[in-house]
Design an enzyme around this catalytic site. Structure first.
Site, PDB file in Angstrom:
ATOM      1  N   TYR A  52       0.494  -1.265   0.133  1.00 41.55           N
ATOM      2  CA  TYR A  52       0.248   0.238   0.032  1.00 41.55           C
ATOM      3  C   TYR A  52       0.807   1.308  -0.181  1.00 41.55           C
ATOM      4  O   TYR A  52       1.503   1.565   0.636  1.00 41.55           O
ATOM      5  CB  TYR A  52      -0.741  -0.315   1.138  1.00 41.55           C
ATOM      6  CG  TYR A  52      -2.117  -0.878   1.425  1.00 41.55           C
ATOM      7  CD1 TYR A  52      -2.651  -1.710   0.445  1.00 41.55           C
ATOM      8  CD2 TYR A  52      -3.110  -1.517   2.423  1.00 41.55           C
ATOM      9  CE1 TYR A  52      -3.611  -2.719  -0.138  1.00 41.55           C
ATOM     10  CE2 TYR A  52      -3.531  -2.295   2.319  1.00 41.55           C
ATOM     11  CZ  TYR A  52      -3.856  -2.813   0.702  1.00 41.55           C
ATOM     12  OH  TYR A  52      -5.313  -4.450   1.295  1.00 41.55           O
ATOM     13  N   SER A 221     -13.684  -3.885  -0.179  1.00 39.49           N
ATOM     14  CA  SER A 221     -14.269  -3.336  -0.840  1.00 39.49           C
ATOM     15  C   SER A 221     -15.368  -2.917  -1.104  1.00 39.49           C
ATOM     16  O   SER A 221     -16.981  -3.898  -1.938  1.00 39.49           O
ATOM     17  CB  SER A 221     -13.854  -3.872  -2.378  1.00 39.49           C
ATOM     18  OG  SER A 221     -12.626  -2.855  -3.085  1.00 39.49           O
ATOM     19  N   PRO A 222     -16.837  -3.213   0.146  1.00 37.05           N
ATOM     20  CA  PRO A 222     -17.672  -3.733   0.767  1.00 37.05           C
ATOM     21  C   PRO A 222     -18.701  -2.392  -0.271  1.00 37.05           C
ATOM     22  O   PRO A 222     -19.938  -3.176  -0.212  1.00 37.05           O
ATOM     23  CB  PRO A 222     -17.828  -3.665   1.599  1.00 37.05           C
ATOM     24  CG  PRO A 222     -16.570  -2.806   2.280  1.00 37.05           C
ATOM     25  CD  PRO A 222     -15.663  -2.458   1.551  1.00 37.05           C
TER      26      PRO A 222
END
Length: 311
Positions: A52, A221-222
């Site tokens: 990240y 990624s809801p």
């Protein structure tokens, strides 16, 4: 905050996780405020990955931990390894070698300014994986006290079984994409013996496999549709879905974010939901979904409003 049980040790963890993929652009003060907001809402689990922003997210998070004595003991810290990115569009690889796992974990510990990780996940499947090397790396990290628990991310049942043949430590987590608009692992189970769209089982019944083997699914990624195609909430592309979500949100007096979280957690698979937002207001709104239990009919109404058909 709803608690779920993870692993054979029956660890109690928050049902909602704070994802840290987007924190690199924040100040130390903003990250500190985000962590404090999470804790106020009962979110105690924080997810990282070494890739990240090339480690910048871990570095920033570590600076906040270093200046806040006692904060590390209040949280569960997780990171992932295995993705290798270089310069150039196609300069990417996956690496589950013993050397790479040990080097990246040591680098993550240094950036996070902590002596141990609560969880380490293998980020994406490595086609060249030698499970014996993974086992050796995990054994060393566990014996040294650097990693307490292990898991995987984006892996199917046979990939997990291959690792389990050699790895002594339980694989307690599988991080998988899941949202109201990304439901492949659910669709396949509902369309058994059907030839319609959604009947294809692309993941080897990973949802049922995780339930049978006591592996906690962490849904990433809801709020997204597709593979980082965008957010479906308040998106004019999905009028019927947003109308249904807003209707149910109004009934319970919560935000649409909370309904999206509640929809995932309504499934009895003992899941966690990873929030990617760094907006403290949205975090607080979303967290409310953990303690909201949708009715069976509401869950199916949302599923069908998303464009899914039941056989």
């Amino acid at each position: 905050m709803k608690q779920i049980v993870i692993g054979s040790e029956k660890k109690q963890e928050s049902a909602v996780i704070q994802g840290c993929m987007r924190i690199a652009g924040l100040s130390e003060e903003a990250v500190d405020r985000l962590i404090k907001t999470d804790l106020e809402q009962g979110i105690t689990f924080f997810d990282h990955a070494d890739v990240y922003t090339d480690g910048a997210c871990e570095t920033l998070f570590g600076k906040v931990l270093a200046r806040e004595p006692g904060l590390r003991d209040q949280i569960t810290l997780q990171t992932k390894c295995g993705i290798v990115r270089g310069k150039g569009e196609h300069n990417k690889a996956f690496d589950f070698s013993k050397r790479h796992i040990l080097e990246t974990v040591n680098a993550s510990l240094k950036r996070l300014q902590t002596d141990h990780l609560d969880y380490l996940l293998l980020h994406r499947p490595d086609a060249l994986v030698e499970p014996e090397e993974v086992a050796e790396a995990f054994e060393q990290l566990y014996a040294q006290g650097k990693v307490r628990h292990f898991g995987v991310s984006n892996q199917n049942p046979y990939q997990i079984e291959l690792l389990k043949k050699y790895v002594r430590q339980p694989l307690e987590i599988n991080q998988l994409q899941l949202s109201i608009k990304f439901t492949g692992m659910i669709d396949a189970g509902l369309n058994v013996n059907m030839t319609v769209e959604g009947a294809s089982d692309r993941d080897g019944s990973i949802l049922d496999y995780c339930r049978l083997n006591g592996i906690t699914i962490q849904a990433w990624s809801p709020f997204q549709y597709g593979f980082f195609d965008g957010v479906f909430l308040d998106n004019p592309k999905f009028p019927e879905l947003n109308k249904k979500i807003d209707e149910i949100a109004a009934k319970y007096g919560v935000s649409n974010n909370a309904i999206a979280v509640a929809w995932i957690l309504r499934h009895p698979a003992n899941m966690q939901v990873i929030l990617g937002t760094t907006n403290v207001t949205r975090v607080a709104e979303s967290a409310r979904g953990a303690d909201l239990v949708l009715t069976r009919q509401e869950w199916y109404d949302i599923y069908q409003a998303a464009g899914n058909k039941l056989p």
